[in-house]
Design a protein around this motif. Structure first.
Motif, PDB file in Angstrom:
ATOM      1  N   HIS A  37      44.667  32.375  57.416  1.00 30.58           N
ATOM      2  CA  HIS A  37      43.919  33.152  56.442  1.00 30.58           C
ATOM      3  C   HIS A  37      42.445  32.816  56.539  1.00 30.58           C
ATOM      4  O   HIS A  37      42.078  31.767  57.035  1.00 30.58           O
ATOM      5  N   ILE A  38      41.607  33.734  56.074  1.00 32.00           N
ATOM      6  CA  ILE A  38      40.191  33.409  56.079  1.00 32.00           C
ATOM      7  C   ILE A  38      39.722  33.143  54.657  1.00 32.00           C
ATOM      8  O   ILE A  38      40.297  33.648  53.703  1.00 32.00           O
ATOM      9  N   SER A  39      38.699  32.305  54.565  1.00 32.64           N
ATOM     10  CA  SER A  39      38.273  31.857  53.241  1.00 32.64           C
ATOM     11  C   SER A  39      37.812  33.025  52.371  1.00 32.64           C
ATOM     12  O   SER A  39      37.237  33.993  52.857  1.00 32.64           O
ATOM     13  N   THR A  40      38.104  32.913  51.101  1.00 25.88           N
ATOM     14  CA  THR A  40      37.685  33.941  50.145  1.00 25.88           C
ATOM     15  C   THR A  40      36.236  33.675  49.757  1.00 25.88           C
ATOM     16  O   THR A  40      35.872  32.554  49.429  1.00 25.88           O
ATOM     17  N   ILE A  41      35.435  34.708  49.839  1.00 24.95           N
ATOM     18  CA  ILE A  41      34.039  34.580  49.428  1.00 24.95           C
ATOM     19  C   ILE A  41      33.924  35.290  48.083  1.00 24.95           C
ATOM     20  O   ILE A  41      34.265  36.467  47.980  1.00 24.95           O
ATOM     21  N   GLY A  42      33.422  34.570  47.090  1.00 19.76           N
ATOM     22  CA  GLY A  42      33.294  35.173  45.752  1.00 19.76           C
ATOM     23  C   GLY A  42      34.664  35.382  45.134  1.00 19.76           C
ATOM     24  O   GLY A  42      35.426  34.441  44.988  1.00 19.76           O
ATOM     25  N   TYR A  70      30.602  27.926  44.278  1.00 12.71           N
ATOM     26  CA  TYR A  70      30.807  29.297  43.827  1.00 12.71           C
ATOM     27  C   TYR A  70      31.130  29.396  42.346  1.00 12.71           C
ATOM     28  O   TYR A  70      31.391  30.468  41.838  1.00 12.71           O
ATOM     29  N   GLN A  71      31.126  28.217  41.695  1.00 12.28           N
ATOM     30  CA  GLN A  71      31.606  28.240  40.330  1.00 12.28           C
ATOM     31  C   GLN A  71      30.798  29.110  39.398  1.00 12.28           C
ATOM     32  O   GLN A  71      31.345  29.744  38.495  1.00 12.28           O
ATOM     33  N   THR A  72      29.500  29.149  39.632  1.00  9.39           N
ATOM     34  CA  THR A  72      28.672  30.005  38.778  1.00  9.39           C
ATOM     35  C   THR A  72      29.172  31.444  38.816  1.00  9.39           C
ATOM     36  O   THR A  72      29.074  32.156  37.830  1.00  9.39           O
ATOM     37  N   ILE A  73      29.701  31.826  39.962  1.00  4.23           N
ATOM     38  CA  ILE A  73      30.215  33.190  40.074  1.00  4.23           C
ATOM     39  C   ILE A  73      31.611  33.275  39.475  1.00  4.23           C
ATOM     40  O   ILE A  73      31.893  34.139  38.649  1.00  4.23           O
ATOM     41  N   THR A  74      32.482  32.339  39.898  1.00  5.33           N
ATOM     42  CA  THR A  74      33.880  32.468  39.494  1.00  5.33           C
ATOM     43  C   THR A  74      34.081  32.279  37.993  1.00  5.33           C
ATOM     44  O   THR A  74      34.975  32.897  37.418  1.00  5.33           O
ATOM     45  N   LYS A  75      33.266  31.458  37.374  1.00  2.00           N
ATOM     46  CA  LYS A  75      33.476  31.227  35.936  1.00  2.00           C
ATOM     47  C   LYS A  75      33.262  32.505  35.117  1.00  2.00           C
ATOM     48  O   LYS A  75      33.775  32.617  34.006  1.00  2.00           O
ATOM     49  N   GLN A  76      32.547  33.460  35.701  1.00  2.00           N
ATOM     50  CA  GLN A  76      32.362  34.742  35.026  1.00  2.00           C
ATOM     51  C   GLN A  76      33.694  35.455  34.790  1.00  2.00           C
ATOM     52  O   GLN A  76      33.819  36.278  33.908  1.00  2.00           O
ATOM     53  N   TYR A  77      34.651  35.108  35.634  1.00  2.00           N
ATOM     54  CA  TYR A  77      35.932  35.799  35.561  1.00  2.00           C
ATOM     55  C   TYR A  77      36.937  35.079  34.671  1.00  2.00           C
ATOM     56  O   TYR A  77      37.950  35.633  34.302  1.00  2.00           O
ATOM     57  N   TYR A  78      36.610  33.820  34.339  1.00  2.00           N
ATOM     58  CA  TYR A  78      37.511  33.043  33.487  1.00  2.00           C
ATOM     59  C   TYR A  78      37.729  33.723  32.147  1.00  2.00           C
ATOM     60  O   TYR A  78      38.835  33.819  31.660  1.00  2.00           O
ATOM     61  N   ARG A  79      36.635  34.177  31.584  1.00  2.00           N
ATOM     62  CA  ARG A  79      36.747  34.658  30.207  1.00  2.00           C
ATOM     63  C   ARG A  79      37.502  35.977  30.095  1.00  2.00           C
ATOM     64  O   ARG A  79      37.909  36.376  29.020  1.00  2.00           O
ATOM     65  N   ARG A  80      37.704  36.647  31.207  1.00  2.00           N
ATOM     66  CA  ARG A  80      38.446  37.900  31.159  1.00  2.00           C
ATOM     67  C   ARG A  80      39.942  37.693  31.429  1.00  2.00           C
ATOM     68  O   ARG A  80      40.704  38.635  31.447  1.00  2.00           O
ATOM     69  N   ALA A  81      40.320  36.431  31.700  1.00  2.00           N
ATOM     70  CA  ALA A  81      41.714  36.189  32.096  1.00  2.00           C
ATOM     71  C   ALA A  81      42.591  35.861  30.897  1.00  2.00           C
ATOM     72  O   ALA A  81      42.153  35.242  29.932  1.00  2.00           O
ATOM     73  N   GLN A  82      43.842  36.319  30.974  1.00  2.00           N
ATOM     74  CA  GLN A  82      44.810  35.938  29.949  1.00  2.00           C
ATOM     75  C   GLN A  82      45.735  34.835  30.451  1.00  2.00           C
ATOM     76  O   GLN A  82      46.361  34.148  29.669  1.00  2.00           O
TER      77      GLN A  82
ATOM     78  N   PRO B 344      29.139  45.600  40.927  1.00  2.00           N
ATOM     79  CA  PRO B 344      28.815  45.264  42.319  1.00  2.00           C
ATOM     80  C   PRO B 344      29.236  43.856  42.732  1.00  2.00           C
ATOM     81  O   PRO B 344      29.491  43.620  43.906  1.00  2.00           O
ATOM     82  N   ASP B 345      29.302  42.924  41.780  1.00  2.00           N
ATOM     83  CA  ASP B 345      29.651  41.553  42.181  1.00  2.00           C
ATOM     84  C   ASP B 345      31.001  41.501  42.890  1.00  2.00           C
ATOM     85  O   ASP B 345      31.213  40.685  43.777  1.00  2.00           O
ATOM     86  N   ILE B 346      31.896  42.417  42.498  1.00  2.00           N
ATOM     87  CA  ILE B 346      33.241  42.388  43.076  1.00  2.00           C
ATOM     88  C   ILE B 346      33.217  42.664  44.575  1.00  2.00           C
ATOM     89  O   ILE B 346      33.924  42.026  45.337  1.00  2.00           O
ATOM     90  N   TYR B 347      32.376  43.606  44.988  1.00  2.00           N
ATOM     91  CA  TYR B 347      32.378  43.907  46.425  1.00  2.00           C
ATOM     92  C   TYR B 347      31.155  43.358  47.159  1.00  2.00           C
ATOM     93  O   TYR B 347      31.253  42.975  48.315  1.00  2.00           O
ATOM     94  N   LEU B 348      30.023  43.295  46.484  1.00  2.00           N
ATOM     95  CA  LEU B 348      28.801  42.902  47.201  1.00  2.00           C
ATOM     96  C   LEU B 348      28.772  41.437  47.621  1.00  2.00           C
ATOM     97  O   LEU B 348      28.219  41.099  48.658  1.00  2.00           O
ATOM     98  N   ILE B 349      29.363  40.568  46.819  1.00  2.00           N
ATOM     99  CA  ILE B 349      29.275  39.133  47.117  1.00  2.00           C
ATOM    100  C   ILE B 349      29.784  38.835  48.520  1.00  2.00           C
ATOM    101  O   ILE B 349      29.090  38.226  49.336  1.00  2.00           O
ATOM    102  N   ASP B 350      30.958  39.311  48.791  1.00  2.00           N
ATOM    103  CA  ASP B 350      31.535  39.057  50.108  1.00  2.00           C
ATOM    104  C   ASP B 350      30.686  39.681  51.215  1.00  2.00           C
ATOM    105  O   ASP B 350      30.413  39.063  52.239  1.00  2.00           O
ATOM    106  N   TRP B 351      30.252  40.894  51.000  1.00  2.00           N
ATOM    107  CA  TRP B 351      29.473  41.596  52.025  1.00  2.00           C
ATOM    108  C   TRP B 351      28.152  40.896  52.316  1.00  2.00           C
ATOM    109  O   TRP B 351      27.756  40.745  53.467  1.00  2.00           O
ATOM    110  N   ILE B 352      27.475  40.511  51.257  1.00  2.00           N
ATOM    111  CA  ILE B 352      26.152  39.922  51.466  1.00  2.00           C
ATOM    112  C   ILE B 352      26.268  38.499  52.016  1.00  2.00           C
ATOM    113  O   ILE B 352      25.541  38.117  52.926  1.00  2.00           O
ATOM    114  N   PHE B 353      27.195  37.722  51.483  1.00  2.00           N
ATOM    115  CA  PHE B 353      27.342  36.346  51.948  1.00  2.00           C
ATOM    116  C   PHE B 353      27.643  36.288  53.440  1.00  2.00           C
ATOM    117  O   PHE B 353      27.124  35.452  54.151  1.00  2.00           O
TER     118      PHE B 353
END
Lengths: 212, 435
Positions: A37-42, A70-82, B344-353
């Protein structure tokens, strides 16, 4: 026009890089496993509808990048999770140690009442095992979580763990669900709940998944 | 083959003198659109010819047309019209006439189809030759005219046009290097120093790492070890299907060196996931030291720095600018995305990085890099818009020939003028918001 599902939940996969979050997800949604697998970005996500207690639940599972940076990005999604999967790799002591850090992040950023489940992945790699099953159970007990050892490779406990977390989320939201069940105009109410749970996602979302 | 058999069968059934069944057969065989005549039919026909020992010559009303063809239709010869074998009663004259007519129609149809196919193939071949020729010419122009006079020529209209159409793979690395530039003035020596330091660190970590280096203050040995492990993990996950960056692969050490040297060169940035893809694409086109120079300078660009330092505020600014750009150009799609909460964060992050190297086929990604190295970050957002607009068109190119001069869908040559206007606007916005 009948709805394809009754409720929509968002689940989140977190854990160190390389523990197999994306593999878990691919195994669950597409029943596929690729060792390379390849690493997940974002972030990335996939959807699947499952039936729990006769309720069609559409789950949107968010896959996150494991690197701390990447935590600054991923933590944005924490609050939307159940519901949140905390994943470590049984062949990596470090990934197990880091669960504590991940739990504290969840406490900080996720909404109250979010359901958590602990996953020890790569259970098929018994010869490389660094974290005992009891250690996993112990940690899960400490945090009051359910615990599964899984293997995306051999398809061990994948469906079980995803279904379990969905059940937990359903239970946590039982009140709302009961409320809407007693009402006559079921569909309308369900739609309302959906609005509450998060924005409904249209077919445009599924097109995104092909880009992963 | 099926077709030839059908004729035979039909003739055979005639002997039964059951007109009803015969008509049914006729209907089945002839009223429907004749299926494409396949090459395999030749064998069936031959076999039959041999059996009767009398090769028949299908009468063709357009015999002379055939001679003018560059491509000889081959499979029509497989269709043979035979009289009924001698041991069976002969066909009535009018029926034989009817069959002959039907047979001729079939042959004409088949020929038409083949002619069309042959013309298509010829055209394809011509196009490919043309593309190859223009690539050859482009290589010459780049090597003989542009590269030796880079400073004076690079911003000329001619070079920009040439650039836009795609850089031939053989000069790609050089042009990228020049396009990215070397603002940081990195030399081969600096790379060697950084690499030596990285190697020292790897050694100390592998031997237990008791001697704590104080150089990178704030970075504990454990952190560095984790970072090293992550780098190694990601190297093995970089273009896994190419099998050249994985353990034992020819470019693994090169990739490791560049990423290691970079973390020593910029410990404040360190290794961030996504970098391995950028370094890998550069390695595929440049030598190690040149790849390192290009890599460091590339990451030093405003947009890349914002992303790789995960400066969330600045990233949001880029996303906001993109949304304006998106809404202006594709208002309907934009509204749809908004309605479905697709940000855009959902798709752009991967593309730009990863500069599209992870999500687009590699050859297509290189085309995006070509323009990106010349036109800068705005093109990344322009590409995003093109993919959103029609993801299939971008993907379709995966299967078709050389991608070099096929940027029509991605770069939308037809609305290039409006593209430049849009670019300027985005440029202004990003610049305003950046500083």
């Amino acid at each position: 026009m009948a709805k394809q599902y009754d409720v929509l939940f968002r689940l989140l996969l977190i854990g160190d890089s390389g523990v197999g979050k994306t593999c878990l997800l691919c195994r669950f949604t597409d029943n596929e496993f690729h060792s390379s697998h390849i690493s997940t970005i974002g972030v990335d996500f996939k959807m699947k509808t499952i039936e729990v207690d006769g309720i069609k639940v559409r789950i949107q599972i968010w896959d996150t990048a494991g690197q701390e940076r990447y935590q600054t990005i991923t933590k944005q999604y924490y609050r939307r999770a159940q519901g949140i999967f905390l994943v470590y790799d049984i062949s990596s002591e470090r990934s197990y140690q880091h669960i504590m850090k991940w739990v504290s992040d969840v406490d900080e950023y996720a909404p109250e009442g979010v359901q958590k489940i602990l996953i020890g992945n790569k259970a098929d790699e018994e010869q490389k095992r660094q974290v005992g099953r009891e250690q996993g159970q112990q940690l899960a007990k400490e945090y009051g979580m359910d615990f599964y050892e899984t293997s995306a490779c051999t398809n061990l406990n994948i469906k079980e763990s995803f279904t379990r977390l969905t059940e937990l989320v359903l239970q946590a939201h039982r009140k709302e669900l009961e409320g809407l069940r007693t009402r006559a105009s079921n569909e309308l109410a369900l739609a309302e709940l959906e609005e509450e749970e998060g924005k409904p996602d249209g077919p445009a979302n599924s097109s995104k998944t092909c880009w992963c | 083959m099926v077709w030839a058999k059908q004729i035979f069968l039909m003739q055979d059934t005639k002997t039964m003198k059951e007109k009803g069944i015969n008509r049914l057969y006729k209907k089945n065989s002839f009223s429907a659109r004749p299926p494409a005549v396949r090459r395999g039919g030749r064998e069936a026909g031959m076999e039959y010819e041999d059996k009767t020992g009398r090769p028949s010559k299908p009468p063709s009303p357009k015999q002379n047309v055939r001679k003018n063809l560059d491509f000889e239709p081959f499979s029509t010869t497989a269709l043979t019209l035979e009289d009924r074998p001698a041991n069976l009663p002969a066909k009535p004259a009018e029926e034989a006439q009817e069959h002959r007519q039907q047979y001729e129609e079939m042959v004409v149809q088949a020929k038409k189809r083949e002619l069309k196919e042959a013309q298509r193939r010829k055209k394809q071949l011509e196009e490919r030759c043309k593309v190859e020729e223009s690539i050859g010419n482009a290589v010459l122009t780049w090597n003989n005219e542009v590269l030796p006079n880079w400073e004076t020529m690079w911003c000329s209209r001619k070079v920009r046009d040439l650039w836009w159409r795609g850089i031939p793979p053989s000069v790609r690395g050089k042009v990228w290097s020049l396009g990215i530039g070397n603002e940081l003035n990195i030399t081969q020596e600096l790379f060697d120093i950084c690499l030596a330091r990285a190697k020292e660190k790897w050694r100390s970590l592998s031997t237990g790492g008791s001697e704590v280096e104080s150089e990178d203050a704030g970075f504990s040995a454990a952190d560095r070890e984790a970072s090293l492990e992550l780098t190694e993990l990601d190297i093995s996950r970089t273009f896994p299907n190419l099998c050249i960056f994985q353990q034992g692969g020819p470019y693994r050490d090169m990739l490791h060196s560049i990423l290691g040297a970079y973390t020593c060169y910029r410990p404040d940035v360190g290794y961030v996931q996504g970098m391995s893809f950028i370094a890998a694409v550069l390695i595929l086109n440049l030598d190690t030291a040149d790849a390192f120079i290009a890599f460091s300078n590339l990451l030093n660009k405003l947009c890349q720095m914002a992303f790789f330092r995960v400066d969330h505020g600045l990233m949001l600014t880029y996303f906001a600018a993109f949304e304006v750009f998106f809404e202006e150009n594709l208002p309907k799609l934009f509204a749809h995305f908004k309605k479905n909460n697709l940000t855009p964060d959902i798709y752009l992050i991967d593309w730009i990085f990863t500069l599209y190297s992870k999500s687009l086929p590699l050859d297509l990604a290189c085309r995006v890099w070509d323009v990106f190295c010349g036109d800068g970050e705005e093109f990344l957002f322009r590409t995003a818009l093109d993919i959103l607009c029609d993801p299939r068109s971008a993907l379709k190119q995966r299967s078709s020939g050389p991608v070099l001069f096929q940027m029509d869908t991605l770069a939308a040559e037809k609305n290039r003028a409006s593209f430049h206007v849009a670019l300027k606007q985005t440029n202004k916005q990003t610049n305003r918001k950046n500083f």
